[in-house]
Design a protein around this motif. Structure first.
Motif, PDB file in Angstrom:
ATOM      1  N   ASN A  30       0.865  -1.182   0.000  1.00  0.00           N
ATOM      2  CA  ASN A  30       0.000   0.000   0.000  1.00  0.00           C
ATOM      3  C   ASN A  30       0.893   1.220   0.000  1.00  0.00           C
ATOM      4  O   ASN A  30       1.810   1.319   0.811  1.00  0.00           O
ATOM      5  N   ALA A  31       0.640   2.142  -0.925  1.00  0.00           N
ATOM      6  CA  ALA A  31       1.494   3.320  -1.002  1.00  0.00           C
ATOM      7  C   ALA A  31       0.711   4.503  -1.567  1.00  0.00           C
ATOM      8  O   ALA A  31      -0.177   4.329  -2.391  1.00  0.00           O
ATOM      9  N   LEU A  32       1.074   5.671  -1.119  1.00  0.00           N
ATOM     10  CA  LEU A  32       0.561   6.899  -1.713  1.00  0.00           C
ATOM     11  C   LEU A  32       1.639   7.407  -2.662  1.00  0.00           C
ATOM     12  O   LEU A  32       2.790   7.589  -2.265  1.00  0.00           O
ATOM     13  N   ARG A  53      -4.824  -2.558 -11.993  1.00  0.00           N
ATOM     14  CA  ARG A  53      -3.577  -1.888 -11.594  1.00  0.00           C
ATOM     15  C   ARG A  53      -2.602  -2.838 -10.915  1.00  0.00           C
ATOM     16  O   ARG A  53      -1.386  -2.684 -11.046  1.00  0.00           O
ATOM     17  N   THR A  54      -3.112  -3.812 -10.168  1.00  0.00           N
ATOM     18  CA  THR A  54      -2.227  -4.739  -9.472  1.00  0.00           C
ATOM     19  C   THR A  54      -1.328  -5.471 -10.450  1.00  0.00           C
ATOM     20  O   THR A  54      -0.110  -5.536 -10.273  1.00  0.00           O
TER      21      THR A  54
END
Length: 78
Positions: A30-32, A53-54
């Motif tokens: 998980n990242a912004l 997207r994954t």
């Protein structure tokens, strides 16, 4: 209308999906990140016919690391 029962079912479903993915050797990230990078990832995804997207991110990371490893190996052996 979404009920508490619906939310609980969805939470349990997602938990089960994550557990199954971990059992297959997957991890969660998980990242912004900057919106322009997401836009570029989406463009790559659409251009290659990738559905999510994954998968697009996994392919981009694999290509980056594999190409980087190949270039490092070439530089060392030269």
């Amino acid at each position: 209308m979404t009920t508490a029962r619906d939310l609980e079912y969805h939470a349990q479903y997602q938990k089960r999906l994550r557990a199954e993915a971990r059992a297959r050797g997957k991890g969660q990230l998980n990242a912004l990140v900057d919106k322009d990078l997401i836009d570029r990832l989406d463009a790559m995804k659409d251009g290659r016919g990738i559905t999510n997207r994954t998968t697009a991110l996994e392919r981009a990371l694999r290509e980056y690391f594999e190409r980087g490893q190949s270039e490092r190996n070439h530089a060392v052996s030269a």
